[in-house]
Enzyme design. Structure first.
Site, mmCIF file in Angstrom:
data_model
loop_
_atom_site.group_PDB
_atom_site.id
_atom_site.type_symbol
_atom_site.label_atom_id
_atom_site.label_comp_id
_atom_site.label_asym_id
_atom_site.label_seq_id
_atom_site.Cartn_x
_atom_site.Cartn_y
_atom_site.Cartn_z
ATOM 1 N N LYS A 288 1.013 -1.238 0.093
ATOM 2 C CA LYS A 288 -0.230 -0.008 0.130
ATOM 3 C C LYS A 288 0.884 1.128 -0.088
ATOM 4 O O LYS A 288 0.408 2.148 -0.753
ATOM 5 C CB LYS A 288 -0.917 -0.159 1.406
ATOM 6 C CG LYS A 288 -1.677 1.259 1.431
ATOM 7 C CD LYS A 288 -2.577 1.463 0.010
ATOM 8 C CE LYS A 288 -3.600 2.620 0.408
ATOM 9 N NZ LYS A 288 -3.082 4.052 0.917
ATOM 10 N N GLU A 295 0.939 6.536 -6.996
ATOM 11 C CA GLU A 295 -0.263 7.419 -6.898
ATOM 12 C C GLU A 295 0.376 8.914 -6.989
ATOM 13 O O GLU A 295 -0.184 9.509 -8.118
ATOM 14 C CB GLU A 295 -1.175 7.290 -5.671
ATOM 15 C CG GLU A 295 -2.087 8.264 -5.358
ATOM 16 C CD GLU A 295 -2.789 8.154 -3.967
ATOM 17 O OE1 GLU A 295 -2.800 9.146 -3.387
ATOM 18 O OE2 GLU A 295 -2.921 7.011 -3.508
#
Length: 594
Positions: A288, A295
């Site tokens: 993550k 991202e």
């Protein structure tokens, strides 16, 4: 070790086999069987270990003094699979029943902010009893009010102390943490421990640093408490309607919680849940963390493209929104989440008819205020693991520079002005926008490549047994880096991750082909942007990354010579090192007498 009673036949739920060899479990107990047998090595004796996921129905076994062969037949699946080379003195074979766990009917959500609150409501909608715990009663009351309005008020309750909270949970007790990273998780765990029993489960769903996760896992395992580190992506909106979830921990615990997580996970376009086993240890939070680094690189590239359209081409927000919508419909940026929401952002109006985007200041402050640590950590990891990740790193530096507007203002005063972007003279606007689309795609793909390289190197170091096929499925929907075209291209690559010597996507022909085809467009855009004084760090860094990643003639030839000149750092002579491994050179030249 207590020796279980030997079984002679298989029932549907008898799904476990292990072999005891040389006082060690070479095939570990309580692992279910997958469609194909996956082999790992036992950390104690280095013998192969059978890892599996679905029901095992029948096994034919033969024992020999130095060799063990098992032919496994799977229900409805053929052909037979073989597990061979269990070298060692096989003393005995035991078949166990896997203890079945009833569906989890209750869970406690500890930390009821925007993410925790959304997940609490989502679990309640799926039929679970949800127990809230948060320092702010006002926050919990807000969730209870939303639950009442949604007709699920009878499924959610609040508790202000850990003792009462635990007394009202089922067995095993299941907790979902949605807490800020750092010491808060330690404090909550310490407070809960007196009320926990062997077999209780904690799912840490915050953006926690993986090392904190593994430290807590180590603390819990000695007490028989199961601790899973799980990244959750998609923001507060996805937490409410179905997020992407990335759990990491021991295989047995993940088997126990996956049915629960699948109830609330995002679904991809084929209806598959975007949740799976990332790997062991702190891998869930690590993956993550890298997701967030990717991202940031993708967000920077998309934002840079927006700036070129608005300030360079003079496009109105509505036209930019239309362009993003077109990009999102087909080809390389198809179903890319950040492109999709970009179209909505460009079009969204306030009640007075003005565009919301026009009033948004150019500051990204989450790294400075401490709300977000993953971007910092992903870049620290790249440096520590010696992985070039310029798209991720430069995107982060832009965030940092943007955060302190007062500093930028003072520098502008000192300079006597700034370097405002100029209107671009473009002969063919349509062709230019096509180049811009491909340039944006190339930067997004570069961010993916760099992030995967970080994951692979960390996996090599920590031995997490990352399941790349599961990771890709986790990123299919419900997360910020969702990009259907990229995922479809990577699907066959990630499906065969166990047979590959490297997960570096630059070694994959399909990826190299796309980058090679997009590079001319990326180069055109970067040149035009630099001429017009546009801020394009992610686009330009991605261009450089593509160039130097496949070049065998870098200016570091001169760099190495200077290092040897003043530091006697040694160098390799051309032709002496055909493999080109990152090792100290064998030669020094006395450029100037000391």
């Amino acid at each position: 070790m207590d020796k279980p009673k030997r079984q002679n036949s298989w029932g549907e739920e008898k799904v476990v086999v292990f072999v005891e060899a040389n006082d060690c479990l070479s095939v570990e107990s309580k692992w279910k069987v997958d469609k194909q047998l996956k082999t790992q090595k036992c950390h104690k004796c280095s013998l192969p270990r059978l890892k599996s996921e679905k029901d095992l129905y029948r096994i034919d076994e033969k024992s020999r003094a130095e060799h063990y062969v098992a032919t496994v037949k799977l229900n409805g699946l053929g052909p037979n699979f073989r597990l061979e080379r269990l070298i060692g003195r096989v003393r005995s074979l035991y078949i166990l029943e896997r203890p079945l766990m009833e569906d989890i009917k209750k869970l406690a959500v500890v930390g009821c902010g925007s993410m925790g609150g959304g997940l609490a409501l989502l679990f309640a909608e799926k039929g679970l009893g949800v127990l809230l715990n948060d320092p702010s009663e006002e926050t919990m009351d807000g969730i209870l009010s939303q639950a009442k309005d949604g007709g699920i008020g009878d499924r959610i309750s609040k508790y202000t102390d850990y003792k009462t909270l635990c007394e009202n949970l089922g067995s095993p007790k299941v907790f979902l943490f949605s807490l800020p990273h750092g010491s808060v998780g330690d404090s909550v765990l310490e407070g809960l421990l007196p009320y926990l029993m062997k077999g209780d489960i904690i799912i840490d769903a915050g953006n926690e640093h993986y090392s904190n996760t593994e430290r807590r896992q180590g603390k819990c395992v000695t007490k028989g408490i199961r601790y899973v580190g799980m990244g959750v992506s998609g923001g507060y909106q996805a937490a409410r309607r179905g997020p992407s979830m990335c759990p990491g921990g021991d295989d047995e615990t993940l088997d126990m919680i996956l049915p629960l997580l699948r109830k609330v996970a995002a679904k991809d376009r084929r209806g598959n849940s975007c949740v799976g086993k990332a790997g062991t240890g702190g891998s869930g939070h690590y993956v993550k963390m890298i997701h967030n680094g990717i991202e940031h690189g993708m967000m920077s590239a998309v934002s840079e493209a927006w700036g070129i359209m608005v300030w360079g081409l003079g496009m109105k927000y509505e036209e930019v929104g239309d362009t993003f919508e077109k990009w999102n419909k087909d080809e390389q940026l198809r179903e890319t989440f950040l492109i999709d929401i970009g179209a909505n952002i460009c079009r969204t109006k306030k009640s007075d008819g003005s565009k919301v985007l026009k009033e948004v200041e150019d500051k990204v402050v989450q790294d400075i205020t401490g709300e977000e640590g993953t971007g910092i950590w992903s870049n620290e990891e790249a440096v520590e693991l010696h992985i070039p990740a310029p798209t991720l790193a430069t995107a982060h530096f832009l965030r940092l520079a943007s955060a302190d507007r007062s500093q930028r203002s003072r520098a502008k005063d000192t300079f006597g002005g700034d370097f405002p972007p100029q209107k671009l003279e473009v002969k063919d606007k349509s062709a230019f926008l096509e180049d811009l689309r491909l340039a944006t795609y190339a930067a997004c793909l570069a961010a993916y490549i760099q992030g995967i390289n970080e994951i692979e190197e960390a996996d090599r170091m920590h031995k997490w047994n990352i399941n790349y096929a599961h990771v890709l499925q986790i990123w299919r929907a419900g997360c910020i880096i969702q990009a259907d075209y990229i995922a479809d291209m990577l699907q066959p690559i990630f499906a065969e991750f166990e047979t590959k010597d490297s997960m570096n996507l630059l070694f994959e022909k399909s990826v190299a082909k796309d980058l090679k085809e997009a590079q001319p467009s990326l180069r055109k855009i970067v040149i035009k942007a630099l001429e017009g004084d546009f801020v394009v760090p992610a686009l330009s860094a991605s261009l450089e990354y593509i160039k130097y990643s496949c070049s065998l003639d870098l200016p570091t030839q001169f760099y190495e010579a200077e290092l040897d000149y003043f530091g006697k750092h040694m160098y390799d002579k051309k032709g002496d090192d055909p493999e080109g491994k990152p090792e100290t050179g064998k030669h020094h030249f006395e450029w100037k007498a000391a």
